[in-house]
Scaffold this motif. Sequence first.
Motif, mmCIF file in Angstrom:
data_model
loop_
_atom_site.group_PDB
_atom_site.id
_atom_site.type_symbol
_atom_site.label_atom_id
_atom_site.label_comp_id
_atom_site.label_asym_id
_atom_site.label_seq_id
_atom_site.Cartn_x
_atom_site.Cartn_y
_atom_site.Cartn_z
ATOM 1 N N MET A 1 0.854 -1.215 -0.012
ATOM 2 C CA MET A 1 -0.041 -0.060 0.197
ATOM 3 C C MET A 1 0.864 1.445 0.054
ATOM 4 O O MET A 1 0.565 2.372 -0.610
ATOM 5 C CB MET A 1 -0.912 -0.069 1.460
ATOM 6 N N GLU A 2 2.180 1.247 0.802
ATOM 7 C CA GLU A 2 2.743 2.153 0.830
ATOM 8 C C GLU A 2 3.509 2.695 -0.595
ATOM 9 O O GLU A 2 4.392 3.712 -0.638
ATOM 10 C CB GLU A 2 3.671 2.174 1.961
ATOM 11 N N THR A 3 3.632 1.645 -1.554
ATOM 12 C CA THR A 3 4.106 1.867 -2.688
ATOM 13 C C THR A 3 3.214 2.641 -3.766
ATOM 14 O O THR A 3 3.461 3.006 -4.696
ATOM 15 C CB THR A 3 4.609 0.647 -3.602
ATOM 16 N N VAL A 4 1.970 2.695 -3.578
ATOM 17 C CA VAL A 4 0.787 3.213 -4.301
ATOM 18 C C VAL A 4 1.177 4.753 -4.382
ATOM 19 O O VAL A 4 1.180 5.498 -3.482
ATOM 20 C CB VAL A 4 -0.579 2.918 -3.910
ATOM 21 N N ARG A 5 1.228 5.227 -5.621
ATOM 22 C CA ARG A 5 1.245 6.677 -5.926
ATOM 23 C C ARG A 5 0.278 7.378 -6.043
ATOM 24 O O ARG A 5 -0.570 7.335 -7.043
ATOM 25 C CB ARG A 5 2.092 6.680 -6.953
ATOM 26 N N VAL A 6 -0.138 8.127 -4.939
ATOM 27 C CA VAL A 6 -1.338 9.022 -5.048
ATOM 28 C C VAL A 6 -1.043 10.382 -5.454
ATOM 29 O O VAL A 6 0.105 10.865 -5.253
ATOM 30 C CB VAL A 6 -1.737 9.233 -3.428
ATOM 31 N N GLY A 7 -2.022 11.007 -6.408
ATOM 32 C CA GLY A 7 -1.567 12.005 -7.145
ATOM 33 C C GLY A 7 -2.798 12.196 -8.091
ATOM 34 O O GLY A 7 -3.735 11.752 -8.156
ATOM 35 N N ASP A 8 -2.641 13.284 -8.983
ATOM 36 C CA ASP A 8 -3.443 14.061 -9.770
ATOM 37 C C ASP A 8 -3.858 13.026 -10.733
ATOM 38 O O ASP A 8 -2.954 12.327 -11.473
ATOM 39 C CB ASP A 8 -2.736 15.185 -10.465
ATOM 40 N N PRO A 9 -4.959 12.827 -11.005
ATOM 41 C CA PRO A 9 -5.565 11.743 -11.976
ATOM 42 C C PRO A 9 -5.023 12.095 -13.288
ATOM 43 O O PRO A 9 -5.125 11.037 -14.256
ATOM 44 C CB PRO A 9 -7.051 11.846 -11.962
ATOM 45 N N PHE A 10 -4.725 13.198 -13.778
ATOM 46 C CA PHE A 10 -4.055 13.530 -15.052
ATOM 47 C C PHE A 10 -2.564 13.560 -15.521
ATOM 48 O O PHE A 10 -2.227 13.402 -16.385
ATOM 49 C CB PHE A 10 -4.587 14.952 -15.613
ATOM 50 N N ALA A 11 -1.954 13.110 -14.088
ATOM 51 C CA ALA A 11 -0.641 13.110 -14.277
ATOM 52 C C ALA A 11 -0.097 11.666 -14.486
ATOM 53 O O ALA A 11 -0.643 10.833 -13.860
ATOM 54 C CB ALA A 11 -0.190 13.519 -12.736
ATOM 55 N N PRO A 12 0.807 11.670 -15.444
ATOM 56 C CA PRO A 12 1.492 10.292 -15.770
ATOM 57 C C PRO A 12 1.855 9.698 -14.366
ATOM 58 O O PRO A 12 2.662 10.486 -13.672
ATOM 59 C CB PRO A 12 2.387 10.426 -16.952
ATOM 60 N N GLY A 13 1.706 8.179 -14.024
ATOM 61 C CA GLY A 13 2.208 7.891 -12.985
ATOM 62 C C GLY A 13 1.359 7.751 -11.765
ATOM 63 O O GLY A 13 1.887 7.277 -10.632
#
Length: 504
Positions: free
Chosen positions: A317-329
Motif C-alpha cells: 500500500m505504501e508503494t501506491v502513488r497517490v496524485g493528480d488523476p491526469f498526471a502520468p504515474g
Amino acid sequence: MQDRFPAQERFSDGAQYIAGRLTKGTSGAAHTVVDPATGEEVLTYELAGAGDVDAAVAAARAAFTGWSAATPGERSDALHRFAAVLADRAEDLARAESLQCGKPLKLTREFDVPGTIDNTSFFAGAARHLAGQSAGEYSGDHTSYVRREPIGVVGSIAPWNYPLQMAAWKILPAIAAGNTIVLKPAELTPLTSLLFAQAATEAGIPDGVVNIVTGTGRTAGEHLVGHPDVAMTSFTGSTAVGKRVAEVATATVKRLHLELGGKAPLLVFDDADLEAAANGAVAGALINTGQDCTAATRAYVQRPLYEAFVERTAALMETVRVGDPFAPGTDLGPLVSHLQRDRVAAFVDRARGYARVVTGGEAPQGELKNGAYYLPTLIAGAAQDSEVVQSEIFGPVLVVLPFDGDDEGIALANDTPYGLAASAWTRDVFRANRATREIKAGCVWINDHIPIISEMPHGGYKASGFGKDMSAYSFEEYTQVKHVMFDNTAVARKPWHRTVFGDS
Ligand code: NAD
C-alpha cells in the motif's frame, strides 16, 4: 479545467438529454460539478425538476412504439454503430470520467471506457438472441410457446462511482430488449452519461429511446421511480436509498431491480500464495480509490499467514502513488468529493478507538491538500461486529482479521448484511470449491478479486439487492415473459368445459 475536458463548453445547452437533444433543467435549482482533485468548478448546470422528468418519460413513451417494433437485427445494427461511435470518442469519455470522478486516466482509459465499449458490442450481439425458451404441446390439446417482450419505459437511477459504466449497464440491456429509458445519473457526475446518450443519437438510435435527467434523488429520482408511465425501476446505489426506492416503486406496482451496497470479503486460506493474495488485496481494495461496490474491504487471513500478510499488504500500500488523476504515474486519485473523503476519514478516526491503523489513515498534505485525497489505509485488530467490519466505507480502506479453521473463515466472510462479491485464495481445489458453494454472494472469485466481463452477470445476494446487470441474464430484468396458448383441437365443446357446465 477546460484543458482537462471542456465541460462548460460541451454542455452550454444544458445537462438534460431529452428526445435527442440537450436542454436546461427547469427545477429552478443549480448544481456545480467539482473536480475532486483540485476543488475547482467543472460545470454549473440547472437540475432537472418533475417537469423535466415528465418530458423525458413522455419522449421515451413516444419512442417505445417504434423501437419495440424494430427487428432484433435493426436494434443490433444500431448498437454496433453505437459501439463504433463510442470507440471514436474513447479519449473524450476517459477525460470526462477522470475529471468528474477523480479517477486516474489509466483506469478510465483501460477499464471504464473499454469495458463500456465491450458491453455495447456484447448487447449488439445479444439483441439477436432474445428468445422464448419453450414451445410444445404440454397439455396435449394445445401448442404453448413463450414470447419475450419489452416492458416499456424503464426508469433507471445510477450512482457516482462508475457513472459511464453504470449508464451502460442500465441503458444497454434495456434498449437491446426493445425498451426505452430515462436514466438519472448522480448529480455529482452527469458528464459521461450525457456523452453516452449523445453517442447513441449519433449512432442513429432514434430520439427518445435514451434520455438523461440530471437532478437530485429526492426530486427527480423519486418522481421518476413513482411515475405512472414508467414500467420498471432499475436502481444502483446504496442499500439505504434502495429501500426508499423500493417503497416508492412498490406503491406503483412496477418491476424492480436493485443493485445495492457491498462489503466484499477476501478470504485467504493458509495454503494460499501469500504474494498473490497481498497483491490482490491491495488492487482489490484500492481500485477506483475503494469506491467500488465489489472492492475487497475485509481480508480474513488464516492464522499462520496473518502477520506476514499484514506486513506485506501494508508495504505494498505504501508503494501506491497517490496524485493528480491526469498526471502520468498516478496510481490512486482522490475520492469523488470532499464530503466522501471526510466520511471515510470519520470511519477511520472512529476505528482508532478500538483498532490499529497499520498504514495510511490520513489525507496527504503538500500539493495534494486541496483535493479530496486519502491515503491507502490498512486497519487491523477490529472486532467482527465493529463498524469498520460491518459497514460500507466506500474509500481506500482495507480491514484485516485473522481466523483459525476453514468453517470459521467462511462463517466470518458471510457475516455482514451484504452479499455482492467475495474472493477466496487457496491452492486447494476442495477448499476453493467449498468457498464458491458456501459464500453467499453474487460473485465469488478464486485467486483474484475484481475482474468483470460482459458475458457474465453482476448482482447481489442479501442486502446487496436482486437482479442482474450485464450478460444475457440481464434480459430477465428487462423483458417480460408471455405465455401464448393455441387450441389445436378445433372442437367447440372441450373436455375441460365439463368442470364448468354439463356432464360430458
Ligand atoms: P446513493 O444511494 O446515495 O445514490 C444513488 C443514486 O440514487 C443517485 O443518483 C442519487 O441521486 C439517487 N437517489 C438518492 N436518493 C434518492 C431517492 N430518495 N429516490 C430516488 N433516487 C435517489 O449512492 P451513491 O453514494 O451515489 O453510490 C454509492 C453506493 O452505490 C454504494 O453503496 C455502492 O455500493 C453502490 N453501488 C452498487 C453497485 C452494484 O452493482 N451493486 C454498483 C455501484 C455502486
